[in-house]
Design an enzyme around this catalytic site. Structure first.
Site, PDB file in Angstrom:
ATOM      1  N   LYS A 170       0.851  -1.196   0.000  1.00 15.29           N
ATOM      2  CA  LYS A 170       0.000   0.000   0.000  1.00 15.29           C
ATOM      3  C   LYS A 170       0.883   1.242   0.000  1.00 15.29           C
ATOM      4  O   LYS A 170       1.490   1.587   1.015  1.00 15.29           O
ATOM      5  CB  LYS A 170      -0.897   0.032   1.246  1.00 15.29           C
ATOM      6  CG  LYS A 170      -1.861   1.207   1.218  1.00 15.29           C
ATOM      7  CD  LYS A 170      -2.354   1.604   2.586  1.00 15.29           C
ATOM      8  CE  LYS A 170      -1.720   2.864   3.101  1.00 15.29           C
ATOM      9  NZ  LYS A 170      -1.911   4.093   2.336  1.00 15.29           N
ATOM     10  N   GLY A 223       7.203   5.970   7.541  1.00  9.56           N
ATOM     11  CA  GLY A 223       6.203   7.033   7.655  1.00  9.56           C
ATOM     12  C   GLY A 223       6.338   7.726   8.994  1.00  9.56           C
ATOM     13  O   GLY A 223       7.424   7.759   9.581  1.00  9.56           O
ATOM     14  N   SER A 224       5.213   8.243   9.471  1.00 11.75           N
ATOM     15  CA  SER A 224       5.281   9.062  10.679  1.00 11.75           C
ATOM     16  C   SER A 224       5.412   8.193  11.927  1.00 11.75           C
ATOM     17  O   SER A 224       5.073   7.009  11.936  1.00 11.75           O
ATOM     18  CB  SER A 224       4.023   9.918  10.785  1.00 11.75           C
ATOM     19  OG  SER A 224       2.926   9.084  11.116  1.00 11.75           O
ATOM     20  N   GLY A 228       3.553   4.757  12.873  1.00 17.57           N
ATOM     21  CA  GLY A 228       4.479   3.676  13.228  1.00 17.57           C
ATOM     22  C   GLY A 228       4.055   2.982  14.520  1.00 17.57           C
ATOM     23  O   GLY A 228       4.114   1.761  14.634  1.00 17.57           O
ATOM     24  N   GLU A 245      10.521   2.611   9.941  1.00 18.09           N
ATOM     25  CA  GLU A 245      11.398   3.769   9.756  1.00 18.09           C
ATOM     26  C   GLU A 245      10.528   5.002   9.929  1.00 18.09           C
ATOM     27  O   GLU A 245       9.584   5.208   9.167  1.00 18.09           O
ATOM     28  CB  GLU A 245      12.004   3.770   8.347  1.00 18.09           C
ATOM     29  CG  GLU A 245      13.081   2.734   8.143  1.00 18.09           C
ATOM     30  CD  GLU A 245      14.287   2.912   9.055  1.00 18.09           C
ATOM     31  OE1 GLU A 245      14.513   4.024   9.577  1.00 18.09           O
ATOM     32  OE2 GLU A 245      14.997   1.909   9.255  1.00 18.09           O
ATOM     33  N   CYS A 279      13.258  12.257   5.502  1.00 18.95           N
ATOM     34  CA  CYS A 279      13.407  12.012   6.942  1.00 18.95           C
ATOM     35  C   CYS A 279      14.856  12.149   7.354  1.00 18.95           C
ATOM     36  O   CYS A 279      15.158  12.258   8.532  1.00 18.95           O
ATOM     37  CB  CYS A 279      12.822  10.674   7.346  1.00 18.95           C
ATOM     38  SG  CYS A 279      13.549   9.308   6.494  1.00 18.95           S
ATOM     39  N   GLN A 326       0.455  19.613   3.988  1.00 19.18           N
ATOM     40  CA  GLN A 326       1.861  19.718   4.386  1.00 19.18           C
ATOM     41  C   GLN A 326       2.294  21.181   4.447  1.00 19.18           C
ATOM     42  O   GLN A 326       3.014  21.590   5.356  1.00 19.18           O
ATOM     43  CB  GLN A 326       2.735  18.917   3.417  1.00 19.18           C
ATOM     44  CG  GLN A 326       4.199  18.869   3.786  1.00 19.18           C
ATOM     45  CD  GLN A 326       4.477  18.217   5.141  1.00 19.18           C
ATOM     46  OE1 GLN A 326       3.983  17.136   5.413  1.00 19.18           O
ATOM     47  NE2 GLN A 326       5.234  18.896   6.000  1.00 19.18           N
ATOM     48  N   GLU A 378       9.450  17.139  14.028  1.00 20.73           N
ATOM     49  CA  GLU A 378       9.811  17.063  12.613  1.00 20.73           C
ATOM     50  C   GLU A 378       8.826  17.892  11.794  1.00 20.73           C
ATOM     51  O   GLU A 378       7.619  17.702  11.888  1.00 20.73           O
ATOM     52  CB  GLU A 378       9.761  15.597  12.165  1.00 20.73           C
ATOM     53  CG  GLU A 378      10.278  15.381  10.766  1.00 20.73           C
ATOM     54  CD  GLU A 378      10.315  13.906  10.377  1.00 20.73           C
ATOM     55  OE1 GLU A 378       9.366  13.175  10.730  1.00 20.73           O
ATOM     56  OE2 GLU A 378      11.278  13.495   9.722  1.00 20.73           O
TER      57      GLU A 378
HETATM   58  C1  UN1 Z   1      17.948   9.669   1.483  1.00 19.66           C
HETATM   59  O1  UN1 Z   1      18.180  10.597   2.256  1.00 19.66           O
HETATM   60  O2  UN1 Z   1      18.599   9.502   0.452  1.00 19.66           O
HETATM   61  O3  UN1 Z   1      11.852   8.902   4.047  1.00 19.66           O
HETATM   62  C2  UN1 Z   1      16.926   8.648   1.743  1.00 19.66           C
HETATM   63  C3  UN1 Z   1      13.021   9.259   3.953  1.00 19.66           C
HETATM   64  C4  UN1 Z   1      14.062   8.186   4.111  1.00 19.66           C
HETATM   65  C5  UN1 Z   1      14.900   8.024   2.910  1.00 19.66           C
HETATM   66  C6  UN1 Z   1      15.973   9.022   2.822  1.00 19.66           C
HETATM   67  N1  UN1 Z   1      13.427   6.949   4.448  1.00 19.66           N
HETATM   68  O4  UN1 Z   1      13.307  10.418   3.749  1.00 19.66           O
END
Ligand code: UN1
Length: 476
Positions: A170, A223-224, A228, A245, A279, A326, A378
């Site tokens: 998804k 995601g967030s 998460g 992540e 991120c 956003q 963030e």
């Molecule tokens: C990068 O900085 O090249 O969602 C990858 C994101 C990370 C991937 C960053 N999972 O920004």
């Protein structure tokens, strides 16, 4: 209308949502079918049914399919890169670079399929042998964010299939296009029915149906932090494997002895490229006294020269924010930073361009202190703040004093400080004289603390999540 992919069959549904270009909201890229709980469960059933055969295929079959996908994505990188830039808003060169990265990831895991190995040990009981082998986990649920519409899907799909898992995916609602391209390439490459399934829809329906279905054996999510946590709770409830992540509030430390040009390049690239929507973005610039004013001046000068505009225009350097929600969030954080005493040194304003898009000028807020909201939460936009530090030791403390620990950078010409920072920074990825964002695809990716949960993504370390270990004993 673009269909879902369930059990090898393209399936249009009654409802669809348009994919809108954030550089020009009058540009609708396509309309994408929306799944409900039923379609999601059908996709999971298809993946569960396909697992037994797929998990026993020859590694050559998996290698060949993944390499065909790599070749197709690579040979269409301009066209796919343009689609990516159109749906997500990063500039065309970044769209093409990300597409190339996706092709490289498929190619890397095509090779890994041929390198799955085990160990053989002598038992402590005479004559008995012990084999340690790796097996796929089963049905993997993949939930991806909007900010890397092709690279993140690639770095979850490719290892999942490489190691013999089946997939239900998804993608984020804002970027259905790139996942659709991968699905089509996988179909053309000959992936058997049910091995890869693609469902679109909101997290509250499709994501939730995935979390609730006990046939999903593992979930990999980017995601967030808030989502998460929900994923984690469901995984604990169903006792399934998870890889999460989540956020970052990545520090870039700039020391007095830094090369000023390098430091400014790292800050501008890390904070504002891809519109800061990474991120891994450098959002806390922690700068020591002796270079602070020169660094801020040089950043502002550089920022004033940045071209913000339509992602597909050739001289644009910073594309739009991904959508209105956003943009509102970015503006809210800029406002809070200002109210809490930060100094809006550059940017902070929405630009009107020839097309109706969400164009926010890169924003630098100076004179902030570590505990201000702008340094705790963030933002996920082209917004960075500057924190003044007395010396290296204070800069290191400030950089570590955070619940996130994804990536951290330092600009210095001193080997002593660079080495100390590599050992003592509490992030999962350390960058010396490099931007905090922009990672290689063949080495592990991931963070510490509340940024990540579970084993690392990418490179040969991906095997930890996408396989499980079996220990077999044989008597003579
Ligand atoms: C990068 O900085 O090249 O969602 C990858 C994101 C990370 C991937 C960053 N999972 O920004």
């Amino acid at each position: 209308m673009k269909p879902l992919l369930i059990n090898g069959i393209w399936k249009e549904t009654a409802s669809g949502i348009p994919n809108i270009n954030p550089s020009d909201t009058t540009d609708t890229i396509d309309v994408y079918s929306q799944a409900g709980v039923n379609e999601t469960n059908q996709a999971i059933l298809a993946a569960a049914t396909a697992f037994s055969e797929w998990s026993h295929t020859s590694p050559q079959v998996r290698h060949d399919i993944l390499s065909r996908v790599a070749r197709e994505i690579f040979s269409r990188k301009e066209e796919i890169g343009e689609l990516l830039s159109r749906e997500e808003g990063k500039i065309l060169s970044e769209g093409i670079a990300e597409t190339t990265r996706a092709a490289q990831i498929f190619s890397f895991f095509a090779g890994e399929a041929l390198r799955i190995s085990g160990e053989k040990l002598a038992s402590i009981r005479p004559g008995v042998e012990v084999d340690i082998t790796r097996e796929p986990v089963g049905v993997v649920g993949i939930i991806t964010p909007w900010n890397f519409p092709i690279a993140i899907p690639a770095w979850k799909i490719a290892p999942a299939l490489c190691y013999g898992n089946t997939v239900v995916m998804k993608p984020a609602e804002l970027v259905p296009g790139c996942s659709w391209v991968i699905a089509e390439a996988l179909q053309r490459a000959g992936v058997p029915a049910g091995v890869f399934n693609l469902v679109y829809g909101p997290g509250s329906i499709v994501g939730q149906a995935m979390l609730d279905n006990p046939s999903v054996d593992a979930i990999t999510f980017t995601g967030s932090q808030a989502t998460g946590k929900r994923v984690a709770e469901s995984c604990v409830k169903h006792m399934r494997k998870m890889q999460l992540e989540m956020g970052g509030k990545n520090p870039l430390v700039v020391l007095d002895d830094a090369d000023l040009d390098v430091a400014v390049d790292c800050a501008i690239n890390g904070a504002f490229y891809s519109t800061g929507q990474r991120c891994t973005a450098s959002s806390r610039l922690i700068v020591t006294e002796g270079i602070h004013d020169r660094f801020v001046e040089a950043c502002v000068e550089h920022m004033n020269g940045l071209n913000v505009g339509h992602a597909l225009h050739k001289d644009t350097q910073i594309g739009p924010v991904v959508d209105e929600v956003q943009l509102d969030q970015d503006m809210r954080y800029i406002d809070i930073a200002h109210k809490e005493g930060g100094n809006l040194r550059s940017g902070g304003d929405v630009i009107s361009a020839a097309t109706s898009g969400f164009f926010l000028r890169p924003t630098l807020i100076t004179d902030t202190t570590p505990m201000m909201t702008i340094n705790r939460e963030e933002v996920f936009g082209p917004v960075a703040s500057v924190i003044r530090a007395r010396n290296y030791e204070e800069a290191l403390d400030v950089s570590n004093d955070h619940e996130f620990g994804l990536s951290a950078g330092i600009c210095t010409q001193s080997l002593k400080y660079a080495s100390h920072f590599k050992r003592n920074s509490q992030a999962g990825m350390i960058m010396v004289n490099l931007p905090t964002a922009g990672v290689d695809y063949h080495v592990p990716f991931g963070g510490t603390k509340k940024s990540s949960y579970g084993s690392r993504e990418q490179g040969s370390y991906a095997i930890e999540f996408f396989t499980q270990v079996k220990t077999s004993y044989t008597a003579p």
